[in-house]
Design an enzyme around this catalytic site. Structure first.
Site, PDB file in Angstrom:
ATOM      1  N   TYR A  36       0.872  -1.187   0.000  1.00  0.00           N
ATOM      2  CA  TYR A  36       0.000   0.000   0.000  1.00  0.00           C
ATOM      3  C   TYR A  36       0.907   1.235   0.000  1.00  0.00           C
ATOM      4  O   TYR A  36       0.850   2.090   0.873  1.00  0.00           O
ATOM      5  CB  TYR A  36      -0.966  -0.002   1.196  1.00  0.00           C
ATOM      6  CG  TYR A  36      -2.256   0.694   0.866  1.00  0.00           C
ATOM      7  CD1 TYR A  36      -3.185   0.112   0.003  1.00  0.00           C
ATOM      8  CD2 TYR A  36      -2.536   1.957   1.382  1.00  0.00           C
ATOM      9  CE1 TYR A  36      -4.364   0.768  -0.327  1.00  0.00           C
ATOM     10  CE2 TYR A  36      -3.712   2.616   1.057  1.00  0.00           C
ATOM     11  CZ  TYR A  36      -4.618   2.012   0.202  1.00  0.00           C
ATOM     12  OH  TYR A  36      -5.782   2.665  -0.123  1.00  0.00           O
ATOM     13  N   LEU A  37       1.738   1.278  -1.008  1.00  0.00           N
ATOM     14  CA  LEU A  37       2.895   2.160  -1.019  1.00  0.00           C
ATOM     15  C   LEU A  37       2.526   3.636  -1.194  1.00  0.00           C
ATOM     16  O   LEU A  37       1.591   3.978  -1.907  1.00  0.00           O
ATOM     17  CB  LEU A  37       3.855   1.729  -2.135  1.00  0.00           C
ATOM     18  CG  LEU A  37       4.346   0.287  -2.013  1.00  0.00           C
ATOM     19  CD1 LEU A  37       5.243  -0.069  -3.191  1.00  0.00           C
ATOM     20  CD2 LEU A  37       5.071   0.057  -0.697  1.00  0.00           C
ATOM     21  N   HIS A  41       7.587   5.284   1.286  1.00  0.00           N
ATOM     22  CA  HIS A  41       8.229   4.066   0.780  1.00  0.00           C
ATOM     23  C   HIS A  41       9.093   4.387  -0.447  1.00  0.00           C
ATOM     24  O   HIS A  41      10.214   3.887  -0.581  1.00  0.00           O
ATOM     25  CB  HIS A  41       7.172   3.039   0.344  1.00  0.00           C
ATOM     26  CG  HIS A  41       6.267   2.539   1.434  1.00  0.00           C
ATOM     27  ND1 HIS A  41       4.935   2.837   1.479  1.00  0.00           N
ATOM     28  CD2 HIS A  41       6.512   1.737   2.503  1.00  0.00           C
ATOM     29  CE1 HIS A  41       4.382   2.232   2.527  1.00  0.00           C
ATOM     30  NE2 HIS A  41       5.314   1.566   3.167  1.00  0.00           N
ATOM     31  N   GLN A 157      11.566   0.390  15.442  1.00  0.00           N
ATOM     32  CA  GLN A 157      11.841  -0.697  14.490  1.00  0.00           C
ATOM     33  C   GLN A 157      13.258  -0.562  13.920  1.00  0.00           C
ATOM     34  O   GLN A 157      14.015  -1.534  13.838  1.00  0.00           O
ATOM     35  CB  GLN A 157      10.809  -0.651  13.370  1.00  0.00           C
ATOM     36  CG  GLN A 157      11.124  -1.516  12.181  1.00  0.00           C
ATOM     37  CD  GLN A 157       9.992  -1.547  11.182  1.00  0.00           C
ATOM     38  OE1 GLN A 157       8.982  -2.187  11.405  1.00  0.00           O
ATOM     39  NE2 GLN A 157      10.145  -0.840  10.071  1.00  0.00           N
ATOM     40  N   MET A 188       3.504  10.311   6.426  1.00  0.00           N
ATOM     41  CA  MET A 188       2.833   9.366   5.525  1.00  0.00           C
ATOM     42  C   MET A 188       2.849   7.971   6.139  1.00  0.00           C
ATOM     43  O   MET A 188       3.852   7.564   6.722  1.00  0.00           O
ATOM     44  CB  MET A 188       3.527   9.347   4.172  1.00  0.00           C
ATOM     45  CG  MET A 188       3.265  10.611   3.403  1.00  0.00           C
ATOM     46  SD  MET A 188       3.865  10.472   1.726  1.00  0.00           S
ATOM     47  CE  MET A 188       3.451  12.129   1.162  1.00  0.00           C
ATOM     48  N   SER A 190       0.669   3.939   5.559  1.00  0.00           N
ATOM     49  CA  SER A 190      -0.407   3.171   4.911  1.00  0.00           C
ATOM     50  C   SER A 190      -1.668   3.222   5.756  1.00  0.00           C
ATOM     51  O   SER A 190      -2.784   3.186   5.241  1.00  0.00           O
ATOM     52  CB  SER A 190       0.029   1.717   4.717  1.00  0.00           C
ATOM     53  OG  SER A 190       1.274   1.671   4.054  1.00  0.00           O
ATOM     54  N   ARG A 191      -1.504   3.307   7.078  1.00  0.00           N
ATOM     55  CA  ARG A 191      -2.665   3.312   7.980  1.00  0.00           C
ATOM     56  C   ARG A 191      -3.441   4.629   7.928  1.00  0.00           C
ATOM     57  O   ARG A 191      -4.565   4.695   8.444  1.00  0.00           O
ATOM     58  CB  ARG A 191      -2.242   2.999   9.415  1.00  0.00           C
ATOM     59  CG  ARG A 191      -1.832   1.552   9.602  1.00  0.00           C
ATOM     60  CD  ARG A 191      -1.703   1.168  11.074  1.00  0.00           C
ATOM     61  NE  ARG A 191      -1.579  -0.272  11.256  1.00  0.00           N
ATOM     62  CZ  ARG A 191      -0.420  -0.930  11.398  1.00  0.00           C
ATOM     63  NH1 ARG A 191       0.717  -0.264  11.393  1.00  0.00           N
ATOM     64  NH2 ARG A 191      -0.411  -2.243  11.552  1.00  0.00           N
TER      65      ARG A 191
HETATM   66  P1  AMP Z   1       5.660  -0.412   6.146  1.00  0.00           P
HETATM   67  O1  AMP Z   1       5.146  -0.758   4.791  1.00  0.00           O
HETATM   68  O2  AMP Z   1       4.758   0.481   6.925  1.00  0.00           O
HETATM   69  O3  AMP Z   1       6.113  -1.627   6.921  1.00  0.00           O
HETATM   70  O4  AMP Z   1       6.970   0.449   5.911  1.00  0.00           O
HETATM   71  C1  AMP Z   1       8.026  -0.033   5.119  1.00  0.00           C
HETATM   72  C2  AMP Z   1       9.205   0.884   5.272  1.00  0.00           C
HETATM   73  O5  AMP Z   1       8.838   2.209   4.864  1.00  0.00           O
HETATM   74  C3  AMP Z   1       9.690   0.999   6.727  1.00  0.00           C
HETATM   75  O6  AMP Z   1      11.106   1.062   6.732  1.00  0.00           O
HETATM   76  C4  AMP Z   1       9.079   2.293   7.176  1.00  0.00           C
HETATM   77  O7  AMP Z   1       9.791   2.918   8.226  1.00  0.00           O
HETATM   78  C5  AMP Z   1       9.173   3.116   5.901  1.00  0.00           C
HETATM   79  N1  AMP Z   1       8.235   4.235   5.934  1.00  0.00           N
HETATM   80  C6  AMP Z   1       6.920   4.189   6.261  1.00  0.00           C
HETATM   81  N2  AMP Z   1       6.388   5.429   6.257  1.00  0.00           N
HETATM   82  C7  AMP Z   1       7.390   6.286   5.930  1.00  0.00           C
HETATM   83  C8  AMP Z   1       7.481   7.692   5.777  1.00  0.00           C
HETATM   84  N3  AMP Z   1       6.434   8.485   5.955  1.00  0.00           N
HETATM   85  N4  AMP Z   1       8.685   8.231   5.431  1.00  0.00           N
HETATM   86  C9  AMP Z   1       9.765   7.424   5.250  1.00  0.00           C
HETATM   87  N5  AMP Z   1       9.737   6.084   5.383  1.00  0.00           N
HETATM   88  C10 AMP Z   1       8.578   5.509   5.724  1.00  0.00           C
END
Ligand code: AMP
Length: 285
Positions: A36-37, A41, A157, A188, A190-191
């Site tokens: 859900y990029l 991402h 994390q 930003m 996905s939630r």
């Molecule tokens: P997720 O799909 O939420 O597991 O995130 C995958 C990767 O994208 C993780 O390393 C997150 O920290 C990173 N990520 C999520 N949201 C952001 C954001 N707003 N800015 C930068 N990186 C992000």
């Protein structure tokens, strides 16, 4: 940069591809995601693209990092949209395995850190970082990355993964990347898709509260309780906002700081209606 992105679903095919890159002395950059990029991402993809010969992104909603009453089954998914975004971002391989491929029936091995997962998100999400550390190590063993890219938005994390890599002598370099925000400051995520229009407006309180903390730091306030009260006051102005935690922590150990002297991290998790959002900001100058 490949013109055509490969989509791989099996561990065997992914590792075969990665071994070929290693044999050719090509560096592999890796961006693990749950799909859900959004542009956050894609900022990781861009950085990976600029620093490696080949780029792999994974999309895997990892069941072991969700608690019983969490949103695993309803987590937003858009495989076609994700694939198109990653292709446009110059990714060479999209690794998108099914859950059964990574966790067979008789699965029983997990990676567990002793201290870093305990505070902050670990308190309300027991077992979450065990699932994260396990899947990240598994993915590293499959994708064989030289460099792996993670966002600072998920700061705990990032620290858990850095520590795991150090403690287990994993040769992948961990690259922490800045948080990408909406124009109004909301990080930003996905939630964010769960938020109603009213909740979306209220969600700005997280960033506002972090900016209040930054303002206090710039005025050389040292008492952490002053920061926490000011941040909490801003968040509870919103009718649907309930803080899970608001803390000032040492960025390395994630332990609470009673006084703010040098580097500190303002961190929070806030429920807006039913949606739990996290954010943080470095107060190091
Ligand atoms: P997720 O799909 O939420 O597991 O995130 C995958 C990767 O994208 C993780 O390393 C997150 O920290 C990173 N990520 C999520 N949201 C952001 C954001 N707003 N800015 C930068 N990186 C992000």
């Amino acid at each position: 940069m490949a013109e055509i992105m490969k989509t791989i679903t099996s561990i065997h095919d992914m590792t075969t591809w990665a071994r070929d890159r290693v044999l050719n002395r090509e560096s592999i950059g890796f961006v693990p995601t749950m799909g859900y990029l959004h542009d956050g991402h894609l900022s990781l993809v861009k950085r990976a693209r600029s620093e490696n010969d080949a780029v792999v992104a994974s999309v895997f909603v990892n069941p072991t990092q969700f608690g019983q009453n969490e949103d695993f089954t309803v987590y937003p998914r858009d495989p076609d949209g994700d694939s198109e975004k990653l292709r446009s971002g110059g990714v060479d391989v999209l690794f998108i395995p099914e859950a059964d491929e990574l966790y067979g029936q008789d699965y029983e091995t997990y990676v567990e850190l002793e201290r870093l997962p305990l505070p902050l998100c670990g308190k309300s999400r027991p077992g979450h970082f065990r699932g994260v550390a396990t899947v990240v190590l598994k993915l590293f063993n499959i994708v064989l990355p030289n460099n792996a890219y993670f966002g600072s938005k998920d700061f705990q994390q990032l620290q858990v993964i850095r520590r795991m890599v150090r403690d287990l002598n994993v040769s992948t370099m961990i690259v922490g990347c800045p948080t990408v925000r909406e124009p109004d400051g909301l990080a930003m995520s996905s939630r964010n898709a769960y938020l109603s229009p009213v909740e979306r407006k209220q969600a700005i309180c997280l960033h506002d509260a972090l900016m209040i903390a930054k303002g206090l730091f710039d005025k050389t306030e040292t008492d952490a309780s002053v920061y926490i009260k000011a941040m909490k006051d801003r968040i509870t102005e919103e009718s649907d906002a309930r803080p899970d935690y608001i803390s000032l922590v040492d960025p390395e150990t994630l332990e609470d700081l009673p006084t703010v002297k040098d580097a500190a991290l303002a961190v929070m998790a806030v429920k807006i209606g039913k949606t739990r959002l996290i954010d943080n900001m470095s107060l190091a100058g």
